[in-house]
Design a protein around this motif. Structure first.
Motif, mmCIF file in Angstrom:
data_model
loop_
_atom_site.group_PDB
_atom_site.id
_atom_site.type_symbol
_atom_site.label_atom_id
_atom_site.label_comp_id
_atom_site.label_asym_id
_atom_site.label_seq_id
_atom_site.Cartn_x
_atom_site.Cartn_y
_atom_site.Cartn_z
ATOM 1 N N GLU A 16 0.819 -1.221 0.000
ATOM 2 C CA GLU A 16 0.000 0.000 0.000
ATOM 3 C C GLU A 16 0.850 1.267 0.000
ATOM 4 O O GLU A 16 0.580 2.210 -0.745
ATOM 5 N N SER A 17 1.882 1.290 0.810
ATOM 6 C CA SER A 17 2.719 2.489 0.884
ATOM 7 C C SER A 17 3.602 2.669 -0.343
ATOM 8 O O SER A 17 4.105 3.763 -0.591
ATOM 9 N N PRO A 35 -8.683 -1.402 -9.952
ATOM 10 C CA PRO A 35 -8.219 -1.487 -11.345
ATOM 11 C C PRO A 35 -8.368 -0.170 -12.110
ATOM 12 O O PRO A 35 -7.670 0.051 -13.101
ATOM 13 N N ASP A 36 -9.243 0.702 -11.652
ATOM 14 C CA ASP A 36 -9.418 1.992 -12.321
ATOM 15 C C ASP A 36 -8.290 2.970 -11.988
ATOM 16 O O ASP A 36 -8.045 3.915 -12.737
ATOM 17 N N LEU A 37 -7.594 2.735 -10.880
ATOM 18 C CA LEU A 37 -6.498 3.612 -10.466
ATOM 19 C C LEU A 37 -5.114 3.045 -10.792
ATOM 20 O O LEU A 37 -4.172 3.799 -11.010
ATOM 21 N N CYS A 38 -4.998 1.740 -10.826
ATOM 22 C CA CYS A 38 -3.706 1.078 -11.035
ATOM 23 C C CYS A 38 -3.114 1.451 -12.397
ATOM 24 O O CYS A 38 -3.777 1.351 -13.426
ATOM 25 N N THR A 39 -1.843 1.871 -12.378
ATOM 26 C CA THR A 39 -1.144 2.224 -13.618
ATOM 27 C C THR A 39 -0.221 1.101 -14.084
ATOM 28 O O THR A 39 0.533 1.268 -15.031
ATOM 29 N N ASP A 40 -0.279 -0.036 -13.413
ATOM 30 C CA ASP A 40 0.491 -1.218 -13.792
ATOM 31 C C ASP A 40 2.005 -0.993 -13.696
ATOM 32 O O ASP A 40 2.771 -1.531 -14.478
ATOM 33 N N CYS A 41 2.429 -0.194 -12.720
ATOM 34 C CA CYS A 41 3.855 0.129 -12.590
ATOM 35 C C CYS A 41 4.664 -1.017 -11.990
ATOM 36 O O CYS A 41 5.863 -1.113 -12.210
ATOM 37 N N GLY A 42 4.019 -1.865 -11.170
ATOM 38 C CA GLY A 42 4.705 -3.010 -10.582
ATOM 39 C C GLY A 42 5.446 -2.738 -9.285
ATOM 40 O O GLY A 42 6.098 -3.634 -8.750
ATOM 41 N N ALA A 43 5.366 -1.527 -8.758
ATOM 42 C CA ALA A 43 6.067 -1.210 -7.508
ATOM 43 C C ALA A 43 5.602 -2.118 -6.371
ATOM 44 O O ALA A 43 6.399 -2.527 -5.524
ATOM 45 N N CYS A 44 4.340 -2.456 -6.353
ATOM 46 C CA CYS A 44 3.781 -3.309 -5.301
ATOM 47 C C CYS A 44 4.311 -4.739 -5.382
ATOM 48 O O CYS A 44 4.540 -5.383 -4.364
ATOM 49 N N VAL A 45 4.510 -5.223 -6.592
ATOM 50 C CA VAL A 45 4.985 -6.590 -6.794
ATOM 51 C C VAL A 45 6.345 -6.786 -6.151
ATOM 52 O O VAL A 45 6.610 -7.807 -5.509
ATOM 53 N N GLU A 46 7.195 -5.793 -6.298
ATOM 54 C CA GLU A 46 8.568 -5.878 -5.794
ATOM 55 C C GLU A 46 8.662 -5.976 -4.286
ATOM 56 O O GLU A 46 9.614 -6.546 -3.761
ATOM 57 N N VAL A 50 5.113 -12.253 0.125
ATOM 58 C CA VAL A 50 4.561 -13.590 -0.146
ATOM 59 C C VAL A 50 4.181 -13.776 -1.613
ATOM 60 O O VAL A 50 3.475 -14.716 -1.962
ATOM 61 N N ASP A 51 4.635 -12.877 -2.476
ATOM 62 C CA ASP A 51 4.347 -12.972 -3.923
ATOM 63 C C ASP A 51 2.866 -13.112 -4.214
ATOM 64 O O ASP A 51 2.453 -13.930 -5.038
#
Length: 56
Positions: A16-17, A35-46, A50-51
């Motif tokens: 979240e942060s 999904p309307d706000l997500c820009t698909d940057c991937g920062a959260c994935v990194e 727990v993947d």
């Protein structure tokens, strides 16, 4: 396409942060990506320990 958080989420809040557009919030005792706000940057994935975040 927006990222999604799977049922593997432990609700730790690390993602979240990291979201630059504040697309992640808590919903039903887990984190959720709007999904309307997500820009698909991937920062959260990194940062997910727990993947639990996948490409939508």
């Amino acid at each position: 396409m927006a990222h999604k958080i799977t049922d593997e989420c432990t609700n730790c809040g690390a993602c979240e942060s990291e979201c630059p557009v504040e697309a992640i919030s808590e919903k039903n005792d887990a984190r959720w990506i709007d999904p309307d706000l997500c820009t698909d940057c991937g920062a959260c994935v990194e940062v997910c320990p727990v993947d639990a975040i996948i490409a939508g």
